[in-house]
Design a protein around this motif. Structure first.
Motif, PDB file in Angstrom:
ATOM      1  N   ALA A   1      41.313  40.628  39.255  1.00 25.67           N
ATOM      2  CA  ALA A   1      39.955  40.121  39.672  1.00 25.67           C
ATOM      3  C   ALA A   1      40.126  39.406  40.968  1.00 25.67           C
ATOM      4  O   ALA A   1      40.931  38.209  40.900  1.00 25.67           O
ATOM      5  CB  ALA A   1      39.503  39.041  38.391  1.00 25.67           C
ATOM      6  N   LEU A   2      39.608  39.651  41.942  1.00 24.39           N
ATOM      7  CA  LEU A   2      39.550  39.012  43.186  1.00 24.39           C
ATOM      8  C   LEU A   2      38.684  37.784  43.447  1.00 24.39           C
ATOM      9  O   LEU A   2      39.106  37.160  44.129  1.00 24.39           O
ATOM     10  CB  LEU A   2      39.307  39.994  44.467  1.00 24.39           C
ATOM     11  CG  LEU A   2      40.070  41.462  44.568  1.00 24.39           C
ATOM     12  CD1 LEU A   2      39.577  42.127  45.672  1.00 24.39           C
ATOM     13  CD2 LEU A   2      41.545  40.811  44.652  1.00 24.39           C
ATOM     14  N   SER A   3      37.727  37.796  42.616  1.00 24.66           N
ATOM     15  CA  SER A   3      36.891  36.693  42.263  1.00 24.66           C
ATOM     16  C   SER A   3      36.335  36.600  41.103  1.00 24.66           C
ATOM     17  O   SER A   3      36.606  37.541  40.123  1.00 24.66           O
ATOM     18  CB  SER A   3      35.867  36.655  43.281  1.00 24.66           C
ATOM     19  OG  SER A   3      34.958  37.501  43.233  1.00 24.66           O
ATOM     20  N   ARG A   4      35.525  35.739  40.573  1.00 21.69           N
ATOM     21  CA  ARG A   4      34.877  35.506  39.270  1.00 21.69           C
ATOM     22  C   ARG A   4      34.052  36.990  39.267  1.00 21.69           C
ATOM     23  O   ARG A   4      33.628  37.208  37.943  1.00 21.69           O
ATOM     24  CB  ARG A   4      34.056  34.223  38.906  1.00 21.69           C
ATOM     25  CG  ARG A   4      35.081  33.070  38.950  1.00 21.69           C
ATOM     26  CD  ARG A   4      34.278  31.794  38.743  1.00 21.69           C
ATOM     27  NE  ARG A   4      33.696  31.911  37.253  1.00 21.69           N
ATOM     28  CZ  ARG A   4      33.169  31.060  36.678  1.00 21.69           C
ATOM     29  NH1 ARG A   4      32.754  29.943  37.438  1.00 21.69           N
ATOM     30  NH2 ARG A   4      32.381  31.257  35.671  1.00 21.69           N
ATOM     31  N   ARG A   5      33.642  37.509  40.121  1.00 23.68           N
ATOM     32  CA  ARG A   5      32.384  38.311  40.117  1.00 23.68           C
ATOM     33  C   ARG A   5      33.015  39.742  40.547  1.00 23.68           C
ATOM     34  O   ARG A   5      32.083  40.892  40.567  1.00 23.68           O
ATOM     35  CB  ARG A   5      31.150  38.204  40.734  1.00 23.68           C
ATOM     36  CG  ARG A   5      30.591  36.928  40.063  1.00 23.68           C
ATOM     37  CD  ARG A   5      29.111  36.658  40.760  1.00 23.68           C
ATOM     38  NE  ARG A   5      28.435  35.527  40.280  1.00 23.68           N
ATOM     39  CZ  ARG A   5      27.470  35.740  39.417  1.00 23.68           C
ATOM     40  NH1 ARG A   5      27.156  36.870  38.861  1.00 23.68           N
ATOM     41  NH2 ARG A   5      26.675  34.363  38.828  1.00 23.68           N
ATOM     42  N   PHE A   6      34.144  39.879  40.940  1.00 26.58           N
ATOM     43  CA  PHE A   6      34.547  41.124  41.746  1.00 26.58           C
ATOM     44  C   PHE A   6      36.279  41.560  41.293  1.00 26.58           C
ATOM     45  O   PHE A   6      36.798  40.691  41.438  1.00 26.58           O
ATOM     46  CB  PHE A   6      34.630  41.017  43.121  1.00 26.58           C
ATOM     47  CG  PHE A   6      34.865  42.291  43.900  1.00 26.58           C
ATOM     48  CD1 PHE A   6      33.873  43.234  44.012  1.00 26.58           C
ATOM     49  CD2 PHE A   6      35.999  42.606  44.357  1.00 26.58           C
ATOM     50  CE1 PHE A   6      34.077  44.473  44.821  1.00 26.58           C
ATOM     51  CE2 PHE A   6      36.521  43.730  45.084  1.00 26.58           C
ATOM     52  CZ  PHE A   6      35.250  44.685  45.398  1.00 26.58           C
ATOM     53  N   ALA A   7      36.231  42.790  40.572  1.00 26.99           N
ATOM     54  CA  ALA A   7      37.548  43.060  40.311  1.00 26.99           C
ATOM     55  C   ALA A   7      38.017  44.659  40.776  1.00 26.99           C
ATOM     56  O   ALA A   7      37.190  45.368  41.107  1.00 26.99           O
ATOM     57  CB  ALA A   7      37.810  43.205  38.776  1.00 26.99           C
ATOM     58  N   VAL A   8      39.179  44.829  40.997  1.00 24.81           N
ATOM     59  CA  VAL A   8      39.709  46.066  41.599  1.00 24.81           C
ATOM     60  C   VAL A   8      40.747  46.572  40.413  1.00 24.81           C
ATOM     61  O   VAL A   8      41.517  45.928  39.780  1.00 24.81           O
ATOM     62  CB  VAL A   8      40.320  46.029  42.859  1.00 24.81           C
ATOM     63  CG1 VAL A   8      38.939  45.632  43.956  1.00 24.81           C
ATOM     64  CG2 VAL A   8      41.398  45.072  42.928  1.00 24.81           C
ATOM     65  N   PHE A   9      41.074  47.869  40.351  1.00 22.35           N
ATOM     66  CA  PHE A   9      41.934  48.324  39.807  1.00 22.35           C
ATOM     67  C   PHE A   9      42.635  49.750  40.492  1.00 22.35           C
ATOM     68  O   PHE A   9      41.823  50.346  41.115  1.00 22.35           O
ATOM     69  CB  PHE A   9      41.882  48.549  38.451  1.00 22.35           C
ATOM     70  CG  PHE A   9      40.685  49.874  38.073  1.00 22.35           C
ATOM     71  CD1 PHE A   9      41.019  51.197  37.872  1.00 22.35           C
ATOM     72  CD2 PHE A   9      39.163  49.484  38.033  1.00 22.35           C
ATOM     73  CE1 PHE A   9      39.964  52.099  37.712  1.00 22.35           C
ATOM     74  CE2 PHE A   9      38.527  50.454  37.682  1.00 22.35           C
ATOM     75  CZ  PHE A   9      38.782  51.636  37.914  1.00 22.35           C
TER      76      PHE A   9
END
Length: 298
Positions: free
Chosen positions: A127-135
């Motif tokens: 999770a790069l922020s509370r509202r954005f994640a990558v995998f």
């Protein structure tokens, strides 16, 4: 009896039990599906038929396909997760031919229950922020469908189109599937979520034949309500890069239940192929698949 499916399942179970204990997932990351521990069952049901008639001749071909896959995700080391899939399928293809002159009334059918290609893999999720994640990650599937019988080929004919050419690694015969995938998850608003995923399937032939290369891309929007129920739309495209003009679009409206804390989840959708060769899905002999998924997040 083919010993490969039980052996593959034993290997997957050994890897699962050998993994170190998972850390508790942070509350702020509960909405991110690519993180944390989960286990579930995915079920796809596809039934279709086609009829032809000319003068005093009538014929009909019906197919029924039921595929179900045990899936698991385990947080292993930090942000690294282990993935496992164990697909199974049942299919039946039946044909009926009738003619008046001369009088003919023939019926035939083929089908069986079979194990698909077990898959093991890993992915990195953050999770790069509370509202954005990558995998992003990859997987390898064990090619257990080396020499399918006539009944097994009928089962594959009935079940392979059910996901509109997505996830072919689960049931592709006579190939060693390698798959790379990645994506993002975004919380657009308090109860509105967007997910997009991309995968490349590289399938190497194990007994003659050609390499298969498929690009998968899917995007979905989901709205959740206060009672944890939700719904949305998923649009996906599968491009078979080793064939000419083999792009398949599909649309899936769905309803969902997502726990805010560790607990059971569920999803039901209708995947409708939009264009040739599998669509339009609501027409005769085309693809409109009932999709169900249930499981638990830990």
């Amino acid at each position: 009896m083919n010993a490969k499916p039980p052996l593959s399942a034993a290997i997957l179970l050994s890897l699962w039990l050998a993994a170190p204990p998972a850390r508790a997932q942070a509350d702020k990351e509960r909405w991110v599906r690519s993180q944390g521990d989960s286990a579930g069952l995915e079920l796809d049901l596809l039934a279709k038929s086609a009829e032809w008639s000319m003068a005093d001749v009538e014929s009909e071909v019906s197919t029924f396909g039921l595929s179900f896959t045990l899936v698991g995700q385990l947080r292993w080391l930090g942000r690294l997760h282990l993935d496992a899939e164990l697909p199974l399928a049942y299919g039946d293809v039946s044909a009926e031919y009738k003619a008046e002159n001369p009088h003919v009334d023939e019926q035939s059918s083929a089908g069986s229950f079979l194990f698909g290609n077990p898959t093991i893999g890993a992915h990195y999720a953050r999770a790069l922020s509370r509202r954005f994640a990558v995998f992003g990650g990859g997987s390898l599937s064990v090619p257990v469908l080396d020499d399918p019988s006539a009944d097994a080929r009928a089962t594959l004919q009935a079940t392979t189109p059910s996901r509109a050419f997505f996830d072919l690694h689960r049931l592709i015969p006579k190939h060693l599937p390698l798959r790379a995938r990645g994506g993002i998850e975004v919380q657009l608003a308090t109860r509105l979520f967007c997910r997009t995923d991309t995968a490349v399937l590289f399938a190497l032939p194990t007994g003659g034949g050609d390499v298969e290369l498929v690009l998968e891309q899917g995007t979905e929007l989901e709205m959740r309500f206060q009672d944890r129920l939700g719904g949305g739309l998923r649009l996906q495209a599968a491009l078979t890069l080793t064939d000419e003009d083999m792009a398949q679009l599909a649309l899936e409206p769905f309803v969902s239940y997502e726990p805010e804390e560790p607990g059971y989840y569920g999803r039901a959708g209708l995947l409708v192929a939009l264009d040739a060769p599998l669509g339009f899905g609501l027409a005769d002999d085309k693809v409109a698949t009932l999709r169900l998924a249930v499981g638990r997040r830990f």
